[in-house]
Design an enzyme around this catalytic site. Structure first.
Site, PDB file in Angstrom:
ATOM      1  N   ASN A  10      69.820  52.833  91.650  1.00 53.65           N
ATOM      2  CA  ASN A  10      69.956  52.257  92.993  1.00 53.65           C
ATOM      3  C   ASN A  10      70.220  50.746  92.985  1.00 53.65           C
ATOM      4  O   ASN A  10      69.858  50.040  93.917  1.00 53.65           O
ATOM      5  CB  ASN A  10      68.745  52.624  93.854  1.00 53.65           C
ATOM      6  N   GLU A  30      56.175  39.291  87.682  1.00 49.96           N
ATOM      7  CA  GLU A  30      57.522  39.683  87.243  1.00 49.96           C
ATOM      8  C   GLU A  30      58.349  38.454  86.840  1.00 49.96           C
ATOM      9  O   GLU A  30      59.082  38.490  85.851  1.00 49.96           O
ATOM     10  CB  GLU A  30      58.213  40.494  88.341  1.00 49.96           C
ATOM     11  N   THR A  85      64.757  52.565  99.082  1.00 48.95           N
ATOM     12  CA  THR A  85      64.872  53.014  97.688  1.00 48.95           C
ATOM     13  C   THR A  85      65.971  54.065  97.521  1.00 48.95           C
ATOM     14  O   THR A  85      66.787  53.997  96.604  1.00 48.95           O
ATOM     15  CB  THR A  85      63.522  53.612  97.221  1.00 48.95           C
ATOM     16  N   ARG A  98      71.872  48.744  98.734  1.00 45.26           N
ATOM     17  CA  ARG A  98      71.760  50.131  98.287  1.00 45.26           C
ATOM     18  C   ARG A  98      72.656  51.064  99.096  1.00 45.26           C
ATOM     19  O   ARG A  98      73.219  52.021  98.548  1.00 45.26           O
ATOM     20  CB  ARG A  98      70.293  50.565  98.310  1.00 45.26           C
ATOM     21  N   LYS A 158      70.612  46.151  88.466  1.00 46.43           N
ATOM     22  CA  LYS A 158      70.339  47.225  87.502  1.00 46.43           C
ATOM     23  C   LYS A 158      71.613  47.679  86.770  1.00 46.43           C
ATOM     24  O   LYS A 158      72.732  47.365  87.185  1.00 46.43           O
ATOM     25  CB  LYS A 158      69.688  48.404  88.247  1.00 46.43           C
ATOM     26  N   HIS A 190      66.437  45.897  91.880  1.00 45.75           N
ATOM     27  CA  HIS A 190      64.968  45.863  91.985  1.00 45.75           C
ATOM     28  C   HIS A 190      64.591  44.588  92.717  1.00 45.75           C
ATOM     29  O   HIS A 190      65.239  43.551  92.528  1.00 45.75           O
ATOM     30  CB  HIS A 190      64.321  45.834  90.598  1.00 45.75           C
ATOM     31  N   TYR A 237      57.943  48.492  84.035  1.00 44.41           N
ATOM     32  CA  TYR A 237      57.672  49.517  85.051  1.00 44.41           C
ATOM     33  C   TYR A 237      56.363  50.271  84.770  1.00 44.41           C
ATOM     34  O   TYR A 237      56.192  51.389  85.250  1.00 44.41           O
ATOM     35  CB  TYR A 237      58.839  50.500  85.144  1.00 44.41           C
TER      36      TYR A 237
HETATM   37  P1  ADP Z   1      61.632  50.209  95.005  1.00 47.90           P
HETATM   38  O1  ADP Z   1      62.532  49.893  93.811  1.00 47.90           O
HETATM   39  O2  ADP Z   1      62.430  50.401  96.269  1.00 47.90           O
HETATM   40  O3  ADP Z   1      60.485  49.238  95.160  1.00 47.90           O
HETATM   41  P2  ADP Z   1      59.742  52.185  93.880  1.00 47.90           P
HETATM   42  O4  ADP Z   1      58.854  51.038  93.470  1.00 47.90           O
HETATM   43  O5  ADP Z   1      59.149  53.319  94.631  1.00 47.90           O
HETATM   44  O6  ADP Z   1      61.010  51.668  94.725  1.00 47.90           O
HETATM   45  O7  ADP Z   1      60.412  52.816  92.566  1.00 47.90           O
HETATM   46  C1  ADP Z   1      60.842  52.004  91.505  1.00 47.90           C
HETATM   47  C2  ADP Z   1      62.159  52.542  91.000  1.00 47.90           C
HETATM   48  O8  ADP Z   1      61.948  53.833  90.421  1.00 47.90           O
HETATM   49  C3  ADP Z   1      63.228  52.781  92.079  1.00 47.90           C
HETATM   50  O9  ADP Z   1      63.932  51.617  92.450  1.00 47.90           O
HETATM   51  C4  ADP Z   1      64.125  53.794  91.390  1.00 47.90           C
HETATM   52  O10 ADP Z   1      65.006  53.173  90.448  1.00 47.90           O
HETATM   53  C5  ADP Z   1      63.107  54.653  90.637  1.00 47.90           C
HETATM   54  N1  ADP Z   1      62.712  55.829  91.440  1.00 47.90           N
HETATM   55  C6  ADP Z   1      61.907  55.841  92.528  1.00 47.90           C
HETATM   56  N2  ADP Z   1      61.777  57.097  93.034  1.00 47.90           N
HETATM   57  C7  ADP Z   1      62.529  57.898  92.214  1.00 47.90           C
HETATM   58  C8  ADP Z   1      62.800  59.297  92.176  1.00 47.90           C
HETATM   59  N3  ADP Z   1      62.288  60.135  93.088  1.00 47.90           N
HETATM   60  N4  ADP Z   1      63.608  59.759  91.197  1.00 47.90           N
HETATM   61  C9  ADP Z   1      64.133  58.936  90.249  1.00 47.90           C
HETATM   62  N5  ADP Z   1      63.900  57.594  90.227  1.00 47.90           N
HETATM   63  C10 ADP Z   1      63.119  57.083  91.187  1.00 47.90           C
END
Ligand code: ADP
Length: 140
Positions: A114, A128, A93, A104, A11, A117, A51
């Protein structure tokens, strides 16, 4: 378990801090092979399409802005049980919850910014991968 492919994004927070090589090293140390890779700069609309599943979440707009704020590195990773293995190497996450040694835990700046992805299931991995790469670009 047979060889599996998963989709990964390094990212903007990580590409900006020149962490691409350190993150790829983590994948390779875990036995994942980079079989496709491209550095691109998404528009906010493209980030939003990628997304779309999160469109109703309160952080969606912030997430799309962030993903379009600097280049990303889109990759396809291949290995035994690649989807689960990549999720393990990525860590939780929220970096505050990520296990020591994970990407992370070591590199992420916040729950939003973070660093990586990774696909969460075979169906999402297939969608994807096809969003970013043609079959000709998957070189094994
Ligand atoms: P992951 O990337 O671990 O699969 P998610 O699918 O839940 O996590 O979320 C997608 C992305 O959205 C996260 O990697 C992060 O960049 C962002 N995100 C998730 N939760 C939050 C939050 N509470 N505040 C801001 N950004 C978030």
């Amino acid at each position: 378990m047979a060889l599996q492919r998963t989709f990964s994004i390094i990212k903007p927070d990580a590409t900006k801090r020149n962490l691409t090589g350190k993150i790829v090293a983590k994948f390779e140390e875990a036995g994942l092979r980079v079989v496709a890779s491209k550095r691109i700069h998404l528009s906010k609309a493209q980030a939003g399409e990628f997304y779309a599943v999160h469109a109703e979440r309160p952080f969606y707009d912030e997430l799309c802005e962030f993903m379009a704020s600097a280049p990303i590195v889109a990759q396809v990773l291949e290995g035994e049980d690649a989807i689960a293995k990549n999720r393990e190497v990525m860590g939780a996450t929220n970096p505050a919850d990520a296990a020591p040694g994970t990407i992370r835990a070591e590199f992420a700046e916040s729950v939003g910014e973070n660093s990586v992805h990774g696909s969460d299931a075979p169906e999402t991995a297939a969608v994807e991968i096809a969003y970013f790469f043609s079959g000709l670009e998957l070189v094994g």
